[in-house]
Design a protein around this motif. Sequence first.
Motif, short mmCIF file in Angstrom:
data_model
loop_
_atom_site.label_atom_id
_atom_site.label_comp_id
_atom_site.label_asym_id
_atom_site.label_seq_id
_atom_site.Cartn_x
_atom_site.Cartn_y
_atom_site.Cartn_z
N GLU A 1 1.99 1.66 10.02
CA GLU A 1 1.74 2.92 9.32
C GLU A 1 0.38 2.90 8.64
N LEU A 2 0.06 1.79 7.99
CA LEU A 2 -1.22 1.67 7.31
C LEU A 2 -2.38 1.78 8.29
N ALA A 3 -2.25 1.08 9.41
CA ALA A 3 -3.32 1.11 10.42
C ALA A 3 -3.48 2.51 11.00
N ALA A 4 -2.37 3.19 11.25
CA ALA A 4 -2.42 4.51 11.87
C ALA A 4 -3.09 5.54 10.97
N ILE A 5 -2.75 5.55 9.69
CA ILE A 5 -3.27 6.59 8.81
C ILE A 5 -4.66 6.26 8.29
N GLN A 6 -4.95 4.96 8.13
CA GLN A 6 -6.23 4.58 7.53
C GLN A 6 -7.40 4.99 8.41
N ASP A 7 -7.24 4.86 9.70
CA ASP A 7 -8.33 5.21 10.62
C ASP A 7 -8.51 6.71 10.76
N ASN A 8 -7.54 7.49 10.31
CA ASN A 8 -7.61 8.94 10.47
C ASN A 8 -7.61 9.69 9.14
N LEU A 9 -7.81 8.94 8.03
CA LEU A 9 -7.72 9.54 6.71
C LEU A 9 -8.76 10.62 6.48
N VAL A 10 -9.92 10.50 7.15
CA VAL A 10 -10.99 11.49 6.97
C VAL A 10 -10.55 12.87 7.45
N ASP A 11 -9.57 12.92 8.33
CA ASP A 11 -9.08 14.21 8.86
C ASP A 11 -8.04 14.84 7.96
N PHE A 12 -7.65 14.16 6.90
CA PHE A 12 -6.59 14.67 6.01
C PHE A 12 -7.06 14.66 4.56
N PRO A 13 -7.89 15.64 4.18
CA PRO A 13 -8.36 15.70 2.80
C PRO A 13 -7.18 15.83 1.82
N GLY A 14 -7.31 15.20 0.68
CA GLY A 14 -6.26 15.21 -0.33
C GLY A 14 -5.35 13.99 -0.25
N PHE A 15 -5.46 13.24 0.83
CA PHE A 15 -4.64 12.04 0.98
C PHE A 15 -5.50 10.80 0.76
N SER A 16 -4.91 9.77 0.16
CA SER A 16 -5.63 8.51 -0.09
C SER A 16 -4.62 7.36 -0.06
N ILE A 17 -5.16 6.18 0.07
CA ILE A 17 -4.33 4.97 0.08
C ILE A 17 -4.64 4.15 -1.17
N TYR B 1 0.83 -1.21 0.00
CA TYR B 1 0.00 0.00 0.00
C TYR B 1 0.86 1.25 0.00
N ASP B 2 0.42 2.23 -0.81
CA ASP B 2 1.10 3.52 -0.89
C ASP B 2 0.15 4.62 -0.43
N LEU B 3 0.72 5.66 0.17
CA LEU B 3 -0.04 6.84 0.56
C LEU B 3 0.14 7.90 -0.52
N LEU B 4 -0.98 8.31 -1.16
CA LEU B 4 -0.95 9.28 -2.24
C LEU B 4 -1.47 10.63 -1.77
N VAL B 5 -1.09 11.68 -2.50
CA VAL B 5 -1.56 13.02 -2.17
C VAL B 5 -1.89 13.78 -3.45
N ILE B 6 -3.00 14.52 -3.42
CA ILE B 6 -3.35 15.46 -4.49
C ILE B 6 -3.19 16.85 -3.89
N PRO B 7 -2.12 17.57 -4.22
CA PRO B 7 -1.78 18.82 -3.52
C PRO B 7 -2.89 19.85 -3.44
N ARG B 8 -3.66 20.05 -4.52
CA ARG B 8 -4.67 21.10 -4.51
C ARG B 8 -5.84 20.78 -3.57
N GLU B 9 -5.98 19.50 -3.17
CA GLU B 9 -7.08 19.11 -2.30
C GLU B 9 -6.68 19.10 -0.83
N VAL B 10 -5.38 19.35 -0.56
CA VAL B 10 -4.92 19.38 0.83
C VAL B 10 -5.38 20.68 1.48
#
Length: 612
Positions: free
Chosen positions: A126-142, A72-81
Amino acid sequence: MQYLEGRKFVVQGIFLAVALVFAVRLFHIQVLDGSYKLAADKNTLQRIVQTPYRGMIYDRNGQLLVHNTPVYDLLVIPREVKNLDSARFCQLMQMPIEELREGLKAAKIYSRSKATPLVQNLSTPELAAIQDNLVDFPGFSIKARMARAYRTENMAHALGYVGPISPMMLEKPKYAKYTPGDFLGISGLESFYEKELMGRRGIQYRMVNVRGVEKGAFRDGEFDTLSVAGQDLHLSIDAELQKYGEFLMQGKRGSVVAIDPKTGEILAFVSAPAFEPTRLTGKGLGNRYMELLRDESRPLFNRPLAATYPPGSVFKLVNEAIALQEGVVTPETGFACNQRLVRCTHRHEYPANSTIAIKNSCNPYFYQVMLATVRRGRSTNKFKDAALGLAEWRKHVTSFGLAQHLGVDIPGERMGLIPSPNFYDKRYGQNRWGYKTVYSLSIGQGEIGITPLQMANLMAIFANRGWYYAPHFVRRIGNGGPLPQFTQKHYTTVAPQHFESIIPGMLAVVNQRGGTGINANLSDAGIWVAGKTGTVQNPHGDDHATFAAFAPAEDPKIAISVFIENAGFGGSSAAPLAGLMIEKYLRGKVSPWRNRWEQWLPGPAERFVTRH
């Protein structure tokens, strides 16, 4: 006047026709063809690349060597952050704030509106930590993808590895279809067969609103394309033989290459010291690569393919074949063991013919064989005569696949060196050198250099009595065969009957009392080995040991070369190791009493008492 009236109607007709063409074209573009609307609506569409399933890799017996596993990779779309809580994000991901800033900066440079990998190969925590909190970080996805996994601890140099594409690669037209974050074959088979293993990417277009929420497929998937899985590779490598070879070479530096002479298929490809393929996978790949790169034993160095050594006495076989072809000697020709010409390290009977000379590896004999080949009275000037003779000699030698790329199917192959008259002209001046300058070539020393792969191929040539297929690892791609270039025979300039004249000497080396390769003898197991030992002078330290052979002599199924750096006499260390490999391949096991050889095979600092 009537003429002018006629022209007016013609011009009007042309304008009407052009207008009609434009009208029809605009109707097609605006109503019938949606591709232009697709291009215009990119800001409301999401283009999703479907990465195909990478082809798997099997050995010659169907044993799975390399497969795929999800990561699994953590992706980011800069304009949506928006309103990024950097401190909390870094705490969850256990990453320095500077690393986050650099990652976001790089993502913005690539694209503010496209997803870019920020962290690849997420660990389970890392996957467990970010996946449960992804809703708090718009622009980020797995995003899930497939990565390489191994069911073998061997063959790292041949298999190669898969890694992320570099910015430098992305600038080249060759990698135009790749994007940042993509993975591809970096070395070995993974690189050479990248196109076949990779397959074909698929594309899906999804409608999204201004908030980035997906609204479904664009035009019911009319413009979508399916991904096509990569093709599997079926190798010629025998995984058990490879494992055994790497075991035998533990604690040593050098290589073992084994080939099926009838097909050119590589059976074993050992580079020592070795490393496990898993060292170059997963998170931290870059750090582990640098550790291997800084290792003084150079485990990343692909010795069978890139190390060049003087071949030593093994090369005497080539010189004998050329002399026979040129007609300057016969199998019965004898030369005295005149040590005033060159030192001979073996005590032996008078070399009455080539068989005795090969068995005892008589240096003076082969000194005189090459002298007869090179200095044949082509001119009245002995210097010019030597140059003309060496040029003819070199043409024969290169027909054995030396001083050129054999064309093996992994990158990084070196050509080696067979010196030409021009080589010596540059060093000494034209007509300022003669046979005494180059006589060391007669015993495989001097400026000559070949790779272990080329030496194994030499044995395939002798096994086949004068021809070879280019050595290769892949016997089948998917449901097909090997690449076309690996089905073409290559012939030497030496006639088959001259190889037949040399084989008895090679058999005597291994199977007769006093032969220099007696430690490779397998006659008790019903296997007749034909071979030649070599002790390679090394100006930088102890001599290198080498042995090359094929077996069974009457119906060859394996040709092998062994190089062990700084191990002394070839008959003492390289020959017994080759014997073990040959028996392992032909019988599937090693005779119980011969298992002891595994324990007393010398390493670089050890020696046998015997010189055979």
